[in-house]
Design an enzyme around this catalytic site. Sequence first.
Site, PDB file in Angstrom:
ATOM      1  N   LYS A 152       6.132 -28.512 -78.256  1.00  0.00           N
ATOM      2  CA  LYS A 152       5.161 -27.427 -78.492  1.00  0.00           C
ATOM      3  C   LYS A 152       5.738 -26.375 -79.452  1.00  0.00           C
ATOM      4  O   LYS A 152       5.107 -26.014 -80.439  1.00  0.00           O
ATOM      5  CB  LYS A 152       4.770 -26.746 -77.165  1.00  0.00           C
ATOM      6  CG  LYS A 152       4.157 -27.690 -76.134  1.00  0.00           C
ATOM      7  CD  LYS A 152       3.746 -26.957 -74.862  1.00  0.00           C
ATOM      8  CE  LYS A 152       4.903 -26.382 -74.059  1.00  0.00           C
ATOM      9  NZ  LYS A 152       5.779 -27.385 -73.404  1.00  0.00           N
TER      10      LYS A 152
ATOM     11  N   ARG B 142      -1.061 -22.338 -68.073  1.00  0.00           N
ATOM     12  CA  ARG B 142      -0.362 -23.337 -67.253  1.00  0.00           C
ATOM     13  C   ARG B 142      -1.022 -23.525 -65.892  1.00  0.00           C
ATOM     14  O   ARG B 142      -0.569 -24.348 -65.104  1.00  0.00           O
ATOM     15  CB  ARG B 142       1.079 -22.891 -67.026  1.00  0.00           C
ATOM     16  CG  ARG B 142       2.072 -23.452 -68.019  1.00  0.00           C
ATOM     17  CD  ARG B 142       3.379 -22.736 -67.764  1.00  0.00           C
ATOM     18  NE  ARG B 142       4.533 -23.554 -67.954  1.00  0.00           N
ATOM     19  CZ  ARG B 142       5.272 -23.570 -69.066  1.00  0.00           C
ATOM     20  NH1 ARG B 142       4.938 -22.861 -70.102  1.00  0.00           N
ATOM     21  NH2 ARG B 142       6.353 -24.325 -69.122  1.00  0.00           N
TER      22      ARG B 142
ATOM     23  N   ARG C  40      19.129 -30.540 -75.927  1.00  0.00           N
ATOM     24  CA  ARG C  40      19.031 -29.121 -76.304  1.00  0.00           C
ATOM     25  C   ARG C  40      19.947 -28.275 -75.420  1.00  0.00           C
ATOM     26  O   ARG C  40      20.556 -27.321 -75.876  1.00  0.00           O
ATOM     27  CB  ARG C  40      17.589 -28.640 -76.203  1.00  0.00           C
ATOM     28  CG  ARG C  40      17.432 -27.226 -76.768  1.00  0.00           C
ATOM     29  CD  ARG C  40      16.008 -26.749 -76.769  1.00  0.00           C
ATOM     30  NE  ARG C  40      15.500 -26.647 -75.413  1.00  0.00           N
ATOM     31  CZ  ARG C  40      14.229 -26.393 -75.120  1.00  0.00           C
ATOM     32  NH1 ARG C  40      13.358 -26.226 -76.089  1.00  0.00           N
ATOM     33  NH2 ARG C  40      13.841 -26.300 -73.874  1.00  0.00           N
TER      34      ARG C  40
ATOM     35  N   ARG D 233      20.239 -23.367 -73.337  1.00  0.00           N
ATOM     36  CA  ARG D 233      19.168 -22.688 -72.603  1.00  0.00           C
ATOM     37  C   ARG D 233      19.384 -22.957 -71.125  1.00  0.00           C
ATOM     38  O   ARG D 233      19.558 -24.112 -70.725  1.00  0.00           O
ATOM     39  CB  ARG D 233      17.790 -23.207 -73.075  1.00  0.00           C
ATOM     40  CG  ARG D 233      16.718 -22.138 -72.999  1.00  0.00           C
ATOM     41  CD  ARG D 233      15.422 -22.620 -73.593  1.00  0.00           C
ATOM     42  NE  ARG D 233      14.477 -23.009 -72.550  1.00  0.00           N
ATOM     43  CZ  ARG D 233      13.224 -23.336 -72.768  1.00  0.00           C
ATOM     44  NH1 ARG D 233      12.756 -23.343 -74.001  1.00  0.00           N
ATOM     45  NH2 ARG D 233      12.433 -23.666 -71.768  1.00  0.00           N
TER      46      ARG D 233
ATOM     47  N   ARG E 269      10.924 -28.837 -63.651  1.00  0.00           N
ATOM     48  CA  ARG E 269       9.905 -28.344 -64.594  1.00  0.00           C
ATOM     49  C   ARG E 269       8.849 -29.411 -64.852  1.00  0.00           C
ATOM     50  O   ARG E 269       7.652 -29.110 -64.931  1.00  0.00           O
ATOM     51  CB  ARG E 269      10.561 -27.920 -65.912  1.00  0.00           C
ATOM     52  CG  ARG E 269      11.250 -26.561 -65.823  1.00  0.00           C
ATOM     53  CD  ARG E 269      12.352 -26.388 -66.850  1.00  0.00           C
ATOM     54  NE  ARG E 269      11.924 -26.421 -68.223  1.00  0.00           N
ATOM     55  CZ  ARG E 269      12.737 -26.677 -69.254  1.00  0.00           C
ATOM     56  NH1 ARG E 269      14.020 -26.935 -69.040  1.00  0.00           N
ATOM     57  NH2 ARG E 269      12.272 -26.678 -70.475  1.00  0.00           N
TER      58      ARG E 269
HETATM   59  P1  AP5 Z   1      10.426 -27.984 -78.137  1.00  0.00           P
HETATM   60  O1  AP5 Z   1       9.627 -27.890 -79.378  1.00  0.00           O
HETATM   61  O2  AP5 Z   1      11.275 -26.831 -77.757  1.00  0.00           O
HETATM   62  O3  AP5 Z   1       9.479 -28.393 -76.901  1.00  0.00           O
HETATM   63  P2  AP5 Z   1       8.605 -27.490 -75.963  1.00  0.00           P
HETATM   64  O4  AP5 Z   1       7.437 -28.308 -75.605  1.00  0.00           O
HETATM   65  O5  AP5 Z   1       8.382 -26.160 -76.590  1.00  0.00           O
HETATM   66  O6  AP5 Z   1       9.607 -27.419 -74.710  1.00  0.00           O
HETATM   67  P3  AP5 Z   1      10.020 -26.186 -73.804  1.00  0.00           P
HETATM   68  O7  AP5 Z   1      11.300 -26.560 -73.121  1.00  0.00           O
HETATM   69  O8  AP5 Z   1       9.994 -24.907 -74.558  1.00  0.00           O
HETATM   70  O9  AP5 Z   1       8.864 -26.240 -72.782  1.00  0.00           O
HETATM   71  P4  AP5 Z   1       8.670 -25.514 -71.452  1.00  0.00           P
HETATM   72  O10 AP5 Z   1       7.218 -25.652 -71.270  1.00  0.00           O
HETATM   73  O11 AP5 Z   1       9.543 -26.028 -70.374  1.00  0.00           O
HETATM   74  O12 AP5 Z   1       9.255 -24.067 -71.721  1.00  0.00           O
HETATM   75  P5  AP5 Z   1       8.591 -22.640 -71.827  1.00  0.00           P
HETATM   76  O13 AP5 Z   1       9.468 -21.850 -72.684  1.00  0.00           O
HETATM   77  O14 AP5 Z   1       7.158 -22.721 -72.136  1.00  0.00           O
HETATM   78  O15 AP5 Z   1      11.315 -29.299 -78.231  1.00  0.00           O
HETATM   79  C1  AP5 Z   1      12.268 -29.622 -77.241  1.00  0.00           C
HETATM   80  C2  AP5 Z   1      13.508 -30.257 -77.892  1.00  0.00           C
HETATM   81  O16 AP5 Z   1      13.133 -31.499 -78.496  1.00  0.00           O
HETATM   82  C3  AP5 Z   1      14.100 -29.411 -79.025  1.00  0.00           C
HETATM   83  O17 AP5 Z   1      15.485 -29.517 -78.996  1.00  0.00           O
HETATM   84  C4  AP5 Z   1      13.507 -30.040 -80.282  1.00  0.00           C
HETATM   85  O18 AP5 Z   1      14.339 -29.860 -81.390  1.00  0.00           O
HETATM   86  C5  AP5 Z   1      13.382 -31.501 -79.886  1.00  0.00           C
HETATM   87  N1  AP5 Z   1      12.250 -32.180 -80.545  1.00  0.00           N
HETATM   88  C6  AP5 Z   1      11.032 -31.653 -80.872  1.00  0.00           C
HETATM   89  N2  AP5 Z   1      10.245 -32.580 -81.454  1.00  0.00           N
HETATM   90  C7  AP5 Z   1      10.963 -33.737 -81.459  1.00  0.00           C
HETATM   91  C8  AP5 Z   1      10.680 -35.049 -81.931  1.00  0.00           C
HETATM   92  N3  AP5 Z   1       9.505 -35.366 -82.483  1.00  0.00           N
HETATM   93  N4  AP5 Z   1      11.635 -35.994 -81.781  1.00  0.00           N
HETATM   94  C9  AP5 Z   1      12.839 -35.684 -81.211  1.00  0.00           C
HETATM   95  N5  AP5 Z   1      13.161 -34.450 -80.772  1.00  0.00           N
HETATM   96  C10 AP5 Z   1      12.233 -33.488 -80.894  1.00  0.00           C
HETATM   97  O19 AP5 Z   1       8.711 -22.124 -70.310  1.00  0.00           O
HETATM   98  C11 AP5 Z   1       9.959 -21.868 -69.714  1.00  0.00           C
HETATM   99  C12 AP5 Z   1       9.757 -21.252 -68.341  1.00  0.00           C
HETATM  100  O20 AP5 Z   1       9.088 -19.984 -68.459  1.00  0.00           O
HETATM  101  C13 AP5 Z   1       8.837 -22.056 -67.382  1.00  0.00           C
HETATM  102  O21 AP5 Z   1       9.565 -23.034 -66.680  1.00  0.00           O
HETATM  103  C14 AP5 Z   1       8.293 -20.951 -66.473  1.00  0.00           C
HETATM  104  O22 AP5 Z   1       9.251 -20.577 -65.504  1.00  0.00           O
HETATM  105  C15 AP5 Z   1       8.132 -19.783 -67.430  1.00  0.00           C
HETATM  106  N6  AP5 Z   1       6.782 -19.748 -68.035  1.00  0.00           N
HETATM  107  C16 AP5 Z   1       6.491 -19.893 -69.371  1.00  0.00           C
HETATM  108  N7  AP5 Z   1       5.170 -19.817 -69.581  1.00  0.00           N
HETATM  109  C17 AP5 Z   1       4.597 -19.618 -68.357  1.00  0.00           C
HETATM  110  C18 AP5 Z   1       3.262 -19.477 -67.924  1.00  0.00           C
HETATM  111  N8  AP5 Z   1       2.232 -19.541 -68.808  1.00  0.00           N
HETATM  112  N9  AP5 Z   1       3.032 -19.305 -66.596  1.00  0.00           N
HETATM  113  C19 AP5 Z   1       4.050 -19.225 -65.716  1.00  0.00           C
HETATM  114  N10 AP5 Z   1       5.353 -19.376 -66.065  1.00  0.00           N
HETATM  115  C20 AP5 Z   1       5.629 -19.560 -67.371  1.00  0.00           C
HETATM  116 MG    MG Z   2       8.831 -24.147 -76.028  1.00  0.00          MG
END
Ligand code: AP5
Ligand code: MG
Length: 190
Positions: free
Chosen positions: A14, A89, A128, A134, A145
């Site tokens: 994402k 979410r 990552r 992280r 997660r």
């Molecule tokens: P990346 O692009 O970072 O993927 P992502 O989908 O953004 O993954 P996240 O880990 O950020 O998702 P998340 O939903 O767990 O975290 P969030 O910050 O939202 O890519 C991941 C890796 O893969 C990178 O190293 C990238 O380089 C690599 N990659 C990308 N594309 C690739 C490809 N095509 N091939 C190979 N490699 C590739 O949430 C974190 C925490 O915050 C949650 O657990 C929760 O506690 C809280 N939180 C956030 N939002 C909410 C909400 N709305 N409600 C409640 N709690 C929330």
């Molecule tokens: Mg992200």
Amino acid sequence: MLNIVLFGPPGSGKGTQAQRIIQKYELVHISTGDLLRSEVAAKTDLGMKAKAIMDRGELVSDEIVIGMIRKKLDEHKDGKGFIFDGFPRTIDQARALRNALTDIDERITVMISLDVPREELVRRLENRGREEGRSDDNLETINKRIDVYEKQTIPVTFYYEKMRKHVPVNGLGTIDQIFKRIVKVIDKFN
Ligand code: AP5
Ligand code: MG
């Protein structure tokens, strides 16, 4: 306005794809995860509370994230649109987003969800974790997660499905290949 929900499990790409999309379409990127991590880095009260929840891989309360979203919408309501990354979410968050957008006479254009199998998600996130450190990118929290996503977040797809706005996209391949698939979908809805 062009308002996109970019959806998918942890590690589905994402954040990576959002960077490309905002450049091409000049949108404002709203990632609730990034917003929460800046609160953690600034050691605010909210950040201290959120950190423990994030490190367990659970969801922060709807109230907190909805408040953050409303603030961002208000700051950028004269722009070309928004990309929502990692939000909504829960169904309650989806409803709150709809209300907040209605208040500025806007709506979601399309919800794009990135499909990636669990083994690949774990591989990407462990990688990552090693490279960037992280704190929630360790095997135990990664699995938690993904479990939380499957139980609490997948139902959000049905919410947009009902409005015929949910489009799944294959999230496997190179970053460029996936971006091209996304652009095709956006250009169809825009
Ligand atoms: P990346 O692009 O970072 O993927 P992502 O989908 O953004 O993954 P996240 O880990 O950020 O998702 P998340 O939903 O767990 O975290 P969030 O910050 O939202 O890519 C991941 C890796 O893969 C990178 O190293 C990238 O380089 C690599 N990659 C990308 N594309 C690739 C490809 N095509 N091939 C190979 N490699 C590739 O949430 C974190 C925490 O915050 C949650 O657990 C929760 O506690 C809280 N939180 C956030 N939002 C909410 C909400 N709305 N409600 C409640 N709690 C929330
Ligand atoms: Mg992200």
